[in-house]
Design an enzyme around this catalytic site. Sequence first.
Site, PDB file in Angstrom:
ATOM      1  N   ARG A 120     -29.061  -5.160 -47.786  1.00 25.91           N
ATOM      2  CA  ARG A 120     -28.928  -4.360 -46.576  1.00 25.91           C
ATOM      3  C   ARG A 120     -30.058  -4.626 -45.599  1.00 25.91           C
ATOM      4  O   ARG A 120     -30.086  -4.035 -44.517  1.00 25.91           O
ATOM      5  CB  ARG A 120     -28.940  -2.882 -46.939  1.00 25.91           C
ATOM      6  CG  ARG A 120     -27.552  -2.238 -46.981  1.00 25.91           C
ATOM      7  CD  ARG A 120     -27.744  -0.764 -47.249  1.00 25.91           C
ATOM      8  NE  ARG A 120     -26.642   0.061 -46.894  1.00 25.91           N
ATOM      9  CZ  ARG A 120     -25.753   0.546 -47.759  1.00 25.91           C
ATOM     10  NH1 ARG A 120     -25.811   0.232 -49.012  1.00 25.91           N
ATOM     11  NH2 ARG A 120     -24.809   1.370 -47.329  1.00 25.91           N
ATOM     12  N   ARG A 127     -13.478  10.621 -46.011  1.00 25.46           N
ATOM     13  CA  ARG A 127     -13.679  10.009 -47.337  1.00 25.46           C
ATOM     14  C   ARG A 127     -13.923  11.106 -48.373  1.00 25.46           C
ATOM     15  O   ARG A 127     -14.662  12.056 -48.128  1.00 25.46           O
ATOM     16  CB  ARG A 127     -14.880   9.061 -47.290  1.00 25.46           C
ATOM     17  CG  ARG A 127     -15.279   8.556 -48.677  1.00 25.46           C
ATOM     18  CD  ARG A 127     -16.075   7.289 -48.662  1.00 25.46           C
ATOM     19  NE  ARG A 127     -17.366   7.391 -48.005  1.00 25.46           N
ATOM     20  CZ  ARG A 127     -18.189   6.352 -47.825  1.00 25.46           C
ATOM     21  NH1 ARG A 127     -17.826   5.147 -48.227  1.00 25.46           N
ATOM     22  NH2 ARG A 127     -19.336   6.524 -47.227  1.00 25.46           N
ATOM     23  N   LYS A 184     -16.061  -1.561 -47.496  1.00 21.37           N
ATOM     24  CA  LYS A 184     -16.644  -2.533 -48.439  1.00 21.37           C
ATOM     25  C   LYS A 184     -16.288  -2.172 -49.883  1.00 21.37           C
ATOM     26  O   LYS A 184     -15.847  -3.018 -50.648  1.00 21.37           O
ATOM     27  CB  LYS A 184     -18.182  -2.569 -48.313  1.00 21.37           C
ATOM     28  CG  LYS A 184     -18.692  -2.952 -46.945  1.00 21.37           C
ATOM     29  CD  LYS A 184     -20.211  -2.976 -46.905  1.00 21.37           C
ATOM     30  CE  LYS A 184     -20.864  -1.616 -47.135  1.00 21.37           C
ATOM     31  NZ  LYS A 184     -20.571  -0.610 -46.096  1.00 21.37           N
ATOM     32  N   ARG A 205     -26.960   6.868 -40.147  1.00 22.04           N
ATOM     33  CA  ARG A 205     -26.719   5.681 -40.980  1.00 22.04           C
ATOM     34  C   ARG A 205     -26.200   4.516 -40.147  1.00 22.04           C
ATOM     35  O   ARG A 205     -26.545   3.364 -40.408  1.00 22.04           O
ATOM     36  CB  ARG A 205     -25.709   6.021 -42.089  1.00 22.04           C
ATOM     37  CG  ARG A 205     -26.299   6.973 -43.115  1.00 22.04           C
ATOM     38  CD  ARG A 205     -25.245   7.501 -44.063  1.00 22.04           C
ATOM     39  NE  ARG A 205     -24.731   6.472 -44.932  1.00 22.04           N
ATOM     40  CZ  ARG A 205     -23.612   6.577 -45.624  1.00 22.04           C
ATOM     41  NH1 ARG A 205     -22.879   7.672 -45.537  1.00 22.04           N
ATOM     42  NH2 ARG A 205     -23.222   5.600 -46.405  1.00 22.04           N
ATOM     43  N   ARG A 219     -19.131  13.406 -49.679  1.00 24.43           N
ATOM     44  CA  ARG A 219     -20.525  13.048 -49.967  1.00 24.43           C
ATOM     45  C   ARG A 219     -21.460  13.703 -48.955  1.00 24.43           C
ATOM     46  O   ARG A 219     -21.140  13.769 -47.769  1.00 24.43           O
ATOM     47  CB  ARG A 219     -20.684  11.524 -49.861  1.00 24.43           C
ATOM     48  CG  ARG A 219     -20.478  10.797 -51.168  1.00 24.43           C
ATOM     49  CD  ARG A 219     -20.291   9.316 -50.999  1.00 24.43           C
ATOM     50  NE  ARG A 219     -21.352   8.667 -50.233  1.00 24.43           N
ATOM     51  CZ  ARG A 219     -21.401   7.345 -50.020  1.00 24.43           C
ATOM     52  NH1 ARG A 219     -20.452   6.559 -50.495  1.00 24.43           N
ATOM     53  NH2 ARG A 219     -22.374   6.821 -49.316  1.00 24.43           N
TER      54      ARG A 219
HETATM   55  P1  ADP Z   1     -17.888   1.539 -47.519  1.00 20.93           P
HETATM   56  O1  ADP Z   1     -17.924   1.136 -48.968  1.00 20.93           O
HETATM   57  O2  ADP Z   1     -17.945   0.356 -46.601  1.00 20.93           O
HETATM   58  O3  ADP Z   1     -18.893   2.593 -47.170  1.00 20.93           O
HETATM   59  P2  ADP Z   1     -15.308   2.745 -48.236  1.00 20.93           P
HETATM   60  O4  ADP Z   1     -14.629   1.606 -48.945  1.00 20.93           O
HETATM   61  O5  ADP Z   1     -15.801   3.865 -49.078  1.00 20.93           O
HETATM   62  O6  ADP Z   1     -16.462   2.183 -47.251  1.00 20.93           O
HETATM   63  O7  ADP Z   1     -14.270   3.286 -47.133  1.00 20.93           O
HETATM   64  C1  ADP Z   1     -14.620   4.401 -46.302  1.00 20.93           C
HETATM   65  C2  ADP Z   1     -13.418   5.330 -46.171  1.00 20.93           C
HETATM   66  O8  ADP Z   1     -12.399   4.691 -45.392  1.00 20.93           O
HETATM   67  C3  ADP Z   1     -12.776   5.693 -47.512  1.00 20.93           C
HETATM   68  O9  ADP Z   1     -12.344   7.042 -47.434  1.00 20.93           O
HETATM   69  C4  ADP Z   1     -11.595   4.714 -47.636  1.00 20.93           C
HETATM   70  O10 ADP Z   1     -10.532   5.271 -48.405  1.00 20.93           O
HETATM   71  C5  ADP Z   1     -11.199   4.527 -46.167  1.00 20.93           C
HETATM   72  N1  ADP Z   1     -10.722   3.166 -45.867  1.00 20.93           N
HETATM   73  C6  ADP Z   1     -11.200   1.985 -46.379  1.00 20.93           C
HETATM   74  N2  ADP Z   1     -10.546   0.929 -45.842  1.00 20.93           N
HETATM   75  C7  ADP Z   1      -9.658   1.444 -44.947  1.00 20.93           C
HETATM   76  C8  ADP Z   1      -8.667   0.871 -44.057  1.00 20.93           C
HETATM   77  N3  ADP Z   1      -8.492  -0.453 -43.967  1.00 20.93           N
HETATM   78  N4  ADP Z   1      -7.946   1.722 -43.289  1.00 20.93           N
HETATM   79  C9  ADP Z   1      -8.138   3.078 -43.378  1.00 20.93           C
HETATM   80  N5  ADP Z   1      -9.029   3.671 -44.185  1.00 20.93           N
HETATM   81  C10 ADP Z   1      -9.777   2.881 -44.964  1.00 20.93           C
HETATM   82  P1  AMP Z   2     -23.439   3.277 -49.963  1.00 24.87           P
HETATM   83  O1  AMP Z   2     -22.766   3.946 -51.105  1.00 24.87           O
HETATM   84  O2  AMP Z   2     -23.421   1.766 -50.060  1.00 24.87           O
HETATM   85  O3  AMP Z   2     -22.940   3.768 -48.620  1.00 24.87           O
HETATM   86  O4  AMP Z   2     -24.980   3.673 -50.046  1.00 24.87           O
HETATM   87  C1  AMP Z   2     -25.397   5.029 -49.922  1.00 24.87           C
HETATM   88  C2  AMP Z   2     -26.884   5.083 -49.626  1.00 24.87           C
HETATM   89  O5  AMP Z   2     -27.626   4.494 -50.714  1.00 24.87           O
HETATM   90  C3  AMP Z   2     -27.351   4.328 -48.376  1.00 24.87           C
HETATM   91  O6  AMP Z   2     -27.195   5.068 -47.179  1.00 24.87           O
HETATM   92  C4  AMP Z   2     -28.832   4.087 -48.729  1.00 24.87           C
HETATM   93  O7  AMP Z   2     -29.608   5.254 -48.555  1.00 24.87           O
HETATM   94  C5  AMP Z   2     -28.769   3.816 -50.225  1.00 24.87           C
HETATM   95  N1  AMP Z   2     -28.607   2.365 -50.496  1.00 24.87           N
HETATM   96  C6  AMP Z   2     -27.542   1.760 -51.091  1.00 24.87           C
HETATM   97  N2  AMP Z   2     -27.726   0.431 -51.176  1.00 24.87           N
HETATM   98  C7  AMP Z   2     -28.940   0.180 -50.611  1.00 24.87           C
HETATM   99  C8  AMP Z   2     -29.710  -0.995 -50.368  1.00 24.87           C
HETATM  100  N3  AMP Z   2     -29.259  -2.227 -50.719  1.00 24.87           N
HETATM  101  N4  AMP Z   2     -30.911  -0.870 -49.758  1.00 24.87           N
HETATM  102  C9  AMP Z   2     -31.382   0.339 -49.414  1.00 24.87           C
HETATM  103  N5  AMP Z   2     -30.719   1.481 -49.584  1.00 24.87           N
HETATM  104  C10 AMP Z   2     -29.502   1.426 -50.184  1.00 24.87           C
END
Ligand code: ADP
Ligand code: AMP
Length: 214
Positions: free
Chosen positions: A88, A127, A13, A171, A160
């Site tokens: 969420r 990541r 995302k 999660r 992280r």
């Molecule tokens: P989210 O925001 O949904 O938690 P991220 O955008 O941070 O996810 O992506 C999670 C991990 O996967 C990151 O390390 C990112 O670089 C990697 N990633 C994202 N999209 C892809 C893809 N299409 N193929 C492979 N790796 C990806």
């Molecule tokens: P993210 O960076 O989107 O993966 O979010 C990291 C963490 O932040 C999540 O696992 C939740 O603990 C918290 N968080 C982020 N966005 C929300 C939301 N809209 N509602 C509740 N918790 C959130």
Amino acid sequence: MKIIMLGAPGAGKGTQAKKIAEKYSIPHISTGDIFRANIKNGTELGQKAKTYMDQGLLVPDELVVDLVVDRVNQDDCVNGYVLDGFPRTIPQAEALDKALKELGQKIDYAINVEVPDENIVNRMSGRRACVDCGATYHIAYAPTSKEGICDKCGGGLILRDDDKPETVLKRLGVYHEQTQPLIDYYTEAGILKEVDGTIDINDVFAEIVKILGE
Ligand code: ADP
Ligand code: AMP
């Protein structure tokens, strides 16, 4: 253009939201980034949020909703925004709809980035996030040019705390229970769009551009 990104943690995302924000010149609003900035700055909100985030739980709705409603009312959001990590839960989605309705606005697209659970742990254990600017990389799929150093600002990279495998599994469970119902919610609203999140990052983005238009 007002866009919501949906998908499991690690689906991509944030990666896609940043590309959307850049192409369409709209702000990228990530609630996770907002909480992490608050933790880094030692605010009261950050301290409260951290106790939930470290356990892989969602931060309570009442700590999130007002924050997002205030943010989308700021001047830079007049032409739209891409929300990443919000809503969420169903109550968050309802609160957002209500707040937008009062302003005569609505969300245009909810883009669901689909990635099966079996890919998620691998995605998240690889990541890496920049401690200074928050940029996100992946050791295999989106590496930096110099190992351990952010391409954008030269900051150090970390795994992280909530990306450790045991927290990721928690999660994922929370996602299925509390966030996945939003797919039906936005399908019923007639704005859900699905993209395959397992393909290459640029190919996922090309699918999104097909939906949003050039
Ligand atoms: P989210 O925001 O949904 O938690 P991220 O955008 O941070 O996810 O992506 C999670 C991990 O996967 C990151 O390390 C990112 O670089 C990697 N990633 C994202 N999209 C892809 C893809 N299409 N193929 C492979 N790796 C990806
Ligand atoms: P993210 O960076 O989107 O993966 O979010 C990291 C963490 O932040 C999540 O696992 C939740 O603990 C918290 N968080 C982020 N966005 C929300 C939301 N809209 N509602 C509740 N918790 C959130």
